[in-house]
Design a protein around this motif. Sequence first.
Motif, short mmCIF file in Angstrom:
data_model
loop_
_atom_site.label_atom_id
_atom_site.label_comp_id
_atom_site.label_asym_id
_atom_site.label_seq_id
_atom_site.Cartn_x
_atom_site.Cartn_y
_atom_site.Cartn_z
N UNK A 152 0.99 -1.44 0.40
CA UNK A 152 0.11 0.11 -0.26
C UNK A 152 0.86 1.06 -0.05
N UNK A 153 1.49 1.74 -1.08
CA UNK A 153 2.10 2.52 -1.19
C UNK A 153 1.42 3.86 -1.12
N UNK A 154 1.33 4.74 -0.92
CA UNK A 154 1.20 6.40 -1.16
C UNK A 154 1.57 7.32 -1.36
N UNK A 155 0.96 8.06 -2.41
CA UNK A 155 1.96 9.26 -3.11
C UNK A 155 0.91 9.51 -4.00
N UNK A 156 1.22 10.97 -4.36
CA UNK A 156 1.31 11.97 -5.61
C UNK A 156 1.27 10.58 -6.96
N UNK A 208 -13.74 2.30 -1.35
CA UNK A 208 -14.95 2.37 -1.49
C UNK A 208 -15.32 3.89 -2.28
N UNK A 209 -13.87 5.08 -1.58
CA UNK A 209 -14.32 6.51 -1.58
C UNK A 209 -12.76 7.06 -2.01
N UNK A 210 -12.89 8.31 -2.95
CA UNK A 210 -11.63 8.06 -3.46
C UNK A 210 -10.89 8.72 -2.44
N UNK A 211 -9.40 9.34 -1.93
CA UNK A 211 -8.29 9.80 -1.15
C UNK A 211 -7.59 10.30 -2.09
N UNK A 212 -7.02 11.36 -2.13
CA UNK A 212 -6.12 12.27 -2.75
C UNK A 212 -5.29 11.73 -2.53
#
Length: 250
Positions: free
Chosen positions: A97-101, A149-153
């Motif tokens: 689960x990498x996060x980032x732009x 389920x929903x968008x997260x930046x």
Amino acid sequence: MGSLDLSGRVALVTGATSGIGAATAALMAERGAHVLVAGRDRSRGETVVAGIRGQGGKADFVAADLRTEQSVRQLAREAVGLGGGRVDILVNNAGVFPFGPTEQVSPNDVDTVYDLNVKAPFRLVAALAPAMAERGYGAVVNVSTMVAEYGVAGMALYGSSKAALNLLTKAWAAEFGPRGVRVNAVEPGPTRTEGTSGMGEDLDALAAQAPAGRPAAPQEIAEAIAYLASDAASFVHGAVLPVDGGRTAV
């Protein structure tokens, strides 16, 4: 009434050397399953196995690198061998689960996330579910996420991979359910594990948005997984169960 007891069942749990996977393996063993602890880190895997055996449970470690089709097939073969010729329960928990732009995501990251979060569960179900269907019994539980389920930046890559897993859950329920194999998923919210330890206060801030107001413990997610894998959920097919402290409900 169905039972939570898993005695006599063989359960393969991927990503089971830490966090939610390790908690799930321990709980399923406590309820009587022979648990196959799959992961890349043998030392951590053997520690999980030793802990289960120390509590009187039955467990074996099986090495698993889920990034290629050949390695997934090898895992399936070894799991069936360790399970005495069968796997009754498959928990697709391994994932990244990498996060980032979006613009900062490398092509390699895209491939890695989809290889582990989508292709590996697809290949494991293809390898193991048909034999479950032939026996007329089996359960698959996929571990998704509330951000499917929903968008997260910053979570486009991760969230989209798990949204694919949610659809696969429903499609597999339609495909294998008529032959006795139940396929369901859980959608955890923020959970305090080794993998999320680097998130620090961000984890608490994310959790604060939900009615529960706190991160989950791995054991709380494991309880939902073990329920869906058990006969207590005998009439549950194709469900995607939020275990997120109420975040997607409000």
